[in-house]
Every structure is written in structure tokens, then in C-alpha cells.
Scaffold this active site. Structure first.
Site, PDB file in Angstrom:
ATOM      1  N   GLY A   1       0.843  -1.192   0.000  1.00 60.49           N
ATOM      2  CA  GLY A   1       0.000   0.000   0.000  1.00 60.49           C
ATOM      3  C   GLY A   1       0.875   1.237   0.000  1.00 60.49           C
ATOM      4  O   GLY A   1       2.094   1.139   0.145  1.00 60.49           O
ATOM      5  N   LYS A   2       0.296   2.377  -0.204  1.00 62.54           N
ATOM      6  CA  LYS A   2       1.049   3.641  -0.096  1.00 62.54           C
ATOM      7  C   LYS A   2       0.038   4.765   0.016  1.00 62.54           C
ATOM      8  O   LYS A   2      -1.065   4.681  -0.521  1.00 62.54           O
ATOM      9  CB  LYS A   2       1.912   3.860  -1.348  1.00 62.54           C
ATOM     10  CG  LYS A   2       3.110   4.757  -1.103  1.00 62.54           C
ATOM     11  CD  LYS A   2       4.240   3.989  -0.460  1.00 62.54           C
ATOM     12  CE  LYS A   2       5.513   4.766  -0.343  1.00 62.54           C
ATOM     13  NZ  LYS A   2       6.639   3.912   0.060  1.00 62.54           N
TER      14      LYS A   2
END
Ligand code: NAD
Length: 417
Positions: free
Chosen positions: A104-105
Site C-alpha cells: 500500500g502507499k
């Protein structure tokens, strides 16, 4: 990573790795597309009473191998596609390291230098409140990235725990040891870069002790790598920062160079150096090991033909451009890809999460031993994949291995509904 849209670059890299993997078109499309991208417009009150709106994103790319994991960056140039790409690269990094996490980011379009601490706190807490349904130690675990650190992580943890009426330190990593962080986290990136280099030297039948080493960038990753490689008996003949580089045939002393940088702001002017160098001269030195630990795209096609190192261990993210990578491959320079070499950061974040869940904290020695064995095992897996499949590079091997691990996880659990 390149002039291309980063999300398009990611998709191209996945397509290239997929040439060596048995995967259907439908599955491949799934692996090239984020599962969810949350876009939030945060309305935040400024110190002068006015309201400002900040756009923020969180991309959850793939969770087949575990909760999404990846940092949150604060930068004026954050875009939706950049966040999507960075979240995809985290999928590869966690899979290459074989830790049970996805990718994720997140990011907020903001230049943090233009805001007071209390404004940044309100922005961060507003983001945490909006993200609350999507994060959690079993859902998605953010961490620091560009322009965020322990302070922001503490605000996010506190907002989450207050709204959830719980204590859940594992909702976020990159915390200080006094608030649930892990020993060894600060040194982890430089450490994995050096462990991976040690394994590469052994693979080539060489010894890191007595080897000559050049390090570009003398921040967290670069200085720790220089220190550790020096402690292993290598000669750190050159180091640099954004102001330029320094050189000494019989090795610089990384500790006193660090002290000089602390006092003066740069490695340049260090009295123990024999001569000054430009960053370009440092990168093209005839050395056994080169550690780029500064910026992406540091080694491009104009420089790749002049690189005179036997091994490159990528502490920075994306320091070698794709075209330069092909040139280095043709010239038999062994490049240890960033997604393994600098994975120490996310691996020790994983250890932090494990410790938070167990409420049982490890010694620094244990963290370092576990990190060492992770990198040794995964380096061996990369080499096996590279040789068995006759792949063009260790980087391709890393992407192939990661893609297969994600595919296997997805296939074993199936698709619902
Ligand atoms: P940092 O800000 O602590 O240090 C960066 C260093 O690079 C500084 O010494 C700076 O002077 C130098 N630098 C900047 N521009 C330069 C230039 N043009 N030429 C030469 N040197 C230059 O950053 P860091 O945390 O050490 O990160 C360095 C790289 O490692 C980045 O690519 C980062 O994404 C990557 N990385 C870091 C971590 C981590 O845990 N710190 C984890 C994974 C990847």
C-alpha cells in the site's frame, strides 16, 4: 523512476516479468491494478482561522499475502498515479522479502515546510480519521515516507486508538522505541544493503573484507552502509553527498566523516581525505562495490558505460534507470536490486508489527540476526531463480519470484464472490 508515468512504468515492469511466468491475461490485469484507491479531500483549519483543503490518497494495491503495508508521504508533487505505483512496488518488495504483507502507499499533496506544527498535526489527524475504516493492524499498516516520521506516526496512532477506543500500536510502524518501535529500525536499510553485498561477493567467490567501496549519499542509508562495510574490513575509499565527494586510497573512517558532516553540514572538506571528487567521478571509480544511497536515476545511460564497479548494491530506490540496467547487464556488473538490497526497512517494520502484536520486544541483536537470515535466504532464492530460469538479471529474478508468490497466494485463497 523514469520520465514515464510511474504507474505505467510499474505496469510495464509487471508485463516484462510476466513473460517468464505462467499467468492468464485476467490474472495479470488483476496484478497490475490496485484493489482500492481512496481519495480524500481534507478540510483543515489553519492557525489564522481560515480553511484549507488538501487532497490525500491511500492506495491498497494487493493484499493476497497479508495486510497492505507502505508509507505515507507529504509532498507537493504527490499524484494519484504516483501513489498507485508506489503501492505496487511495495507488493514486490514485501513478496521478494517473503514477509506476510501486501503493498500500500499513501500521500498528501502538501509542502510541509509551509505549515506550522499545529497545522500539520491537524492535517495528519484529519487524514487518520478519514483513513480509520481502511487501516488497522490486520487491514493496512502505514509507515513513514518522504517528509513524514515518528511524529506523524504517533499522531496517526493516537487518532486511530482514540476513535477506536483501543490500544493498537501495530496499526502503524516506524515509531520510536519509547512508543512501540523496534530496535534496529534506524540501521535496517543500510544493514540489508551490506548483507546483500556480502552474499553477492560470496556468490562471486570474493571477499568483502579488503574490498574497495564507494558510497553515494551520506544520509541514513549511506552512512550506515559505509559504517557496516568498514566494520567488515572493507576500505571505504569514497563517499559523497549533495555537495560533492571525497576520496582516500587507504579508506576513510566513516565515523569521523560522519562527525565532520554533523559539524559542517557536508562530507566535503573532511581533513582525512586525499582529494575531492564530483558525484559522477565517485560513481565511475574502479571499485569492487558501489552503493548508490542518494537519489533515483543516479546511474543513467550516459554513465552506465563508464561504471567500473563489480557489484552494485542499491540502497536508494531506483538508482539505476532501465536503459542503464541493460548496459550494466551486458558489462557483467552484478546489480543487487533495491527491492531486496534496501528491504531492511520494511523487514524490520514487519518485525516491529510482530512485536507490537505480541507485546513482547526483541533485543537489537535478535532483530539484526533475524534480518541477516531473511536477506541471506532471499538472496539465495534470487540466485536460484536467476540461474535455473536463465533470467537476464537479478532484478528480473526478483520480479518473477515476487509475481509468482503473489499469484500462488491469490490462487490458494480463490476469489470471492
Ligand atoms: P537521507 O535524506 O537521510 O540522505 C540522502 C543523502 O543523499 C544525503 O546525504 C544527501 O546529501 C545525499 N544527496 C542528495 N542529493 C544528492 C546528489 N544529487 N548527489 C549525491 N548525494 C545526494 O535519505 P535516506 O533515508 O538515506 O534515503 C536515501 C535513499 O535510500 C532514498 O532513495 C530512499 O528512498 C532510499 N531508502 C531509504 C530507506 C530508509 O529506511 N532510510 C528505506 C528504503 C529506501
Amino acid at each position: 523512476m523514469s520520465e514515464l508515468n510511474p504507474y505505467q512504468s510499474l505496469r510495464t515492469q509487471i508485463d516484462e516479468a510476466a513473460n517468464y511466468v505462467d499467468v492468464s491475461d485476467g490474472e495479470l490485469e488483476r496484478l497490475k491494478t490496485p484493489e482500492r484507491v481512496v481519495e480524500i479531500n481534507l478540510s483543515v483549519e489553519m492557525d489564522n482561522g481560515s480553511t484549507e483543503v488538501f487532497r490525500a490518497y491511500r492506495s491498497q494495491f494487493n493484499g493476497d499475502r497479508g495486510p497492505y503495508k507502505g508509507g505515507i508521504r507529504y509532498h507537493p508533487q504527490v499524484t494519484r498515479d504516483e501513489v498507485k505505483a508506489l503501492s505496487g512496488w511495495m507488493v514486490y518488495k514485501t513478496a521478494t522479502s517473503d514477509i506476510p504483507l501486501g503493498g500500500g502507499k499513501g500521500g498528501i499533496i502538501i509542502d510541509p515546510r509551509e505549515y506550522s506544527e499545529s497545522e500539520l498535526e491537524r492535517v495528519t489527524r484529519a487524514f487518520a480519521a478519514e483513513l480509520r475504516p481502511f487501516i488497522g493492524s490486520d487491514r493496512d499498516i502505514p509507515a513513514p515516507d518522504v517528509n513524514t516520521g515518528q511524529r506523524e506516526m504517533n499522531w496517526i496512532r493516537d487518532t486511530y486508538e482514540t476513535l477506536e477506543n483501543t490500544t493498537e500500536p501495530g496499526v502503524i510502524t516506524g515509531k520510536d522505541t519509547s512508543s512501540g518501535g523496534s530496535e534496529g529500525r534506524v540501521e535496517a536499510t543500510g544493514r540489508s544493503t551490506v548483507i546483500a553485498a556480502r552474499e553477492a561477493f560470496e556468490y562471486l567467490g570474493k571477499d568483502l573484507s579488503g574490498a574497495s567501496v564507494a558510497v553515494q549519499g551520506y544520509g541514513n542509508a549511506g552512512w550506515i552502509a559505509a559504517k557496516l562495510v568498514y566494520e567488515m574490513g572493507a576500505d571505504v575509499v569514497a563517499v559523497s553527498d549533495s555537495s560533492g565527494g571525497i576520496y582516500a586510497t587507504d579508506s576513510l573512517d566513516p565515523y569521523s566523516v560522519k562527525e565532520h558532516k554533523r559539524e559542517t553540514g557536508s562530507v566535503v572538506g573532511y581533513p582525512g581525505a586525499e582529494q575531492s571528487l564530483t558525484n559522477e567521478e565517485l560513481l565511475t571509480l574502479d571499485v569492487d562495490l558501489l552503493i548508490p544511497a542518494a537519489l533515483e536515476n543516479a546511474i543513467d545511460e550516459s554513465l552506465a558505460g563508464d561504471i567500473d564497479a563489480d557489484v552494485i548494491s542499491e540502497a536508494a530506490n531506483g538508482p539505476v534507470t532501465p536503459t542503464a540496467d541493460d548496459i550494466l547487464g551486458d558489462r557483467d556488473v552484478l546489480v543487487i536490486p533495491d527491492i531486496l538490497a534496501n528491504a531492511g526497512g520494511v523487514i524490520v517494520s514487519y518485525f516491529e508489527w510482530v512485536q507490537n502484536r505480541q507485546r513482547f520486544y526483541w533485543s537489537e541483536e535478535r532483530v539484526n540476526t533475524e534480518l541477516d537470515s531473511k536477506i541471506v535466504d532471499q538472496f539465495q532464492n534470487l540466485v536460484d531463480t536467476y540461474e535455473r530460469r536463465s533470467l537476464p538479471s537479478l532484478r528480473t529474478a526478483a520480479y518473477v519470484l515476487a509475481l509468482e508468490r503473489v499469484l500462488d497466494a491469490g490462487e490458494s485463497t480463490g476469489t470471492w464472490p
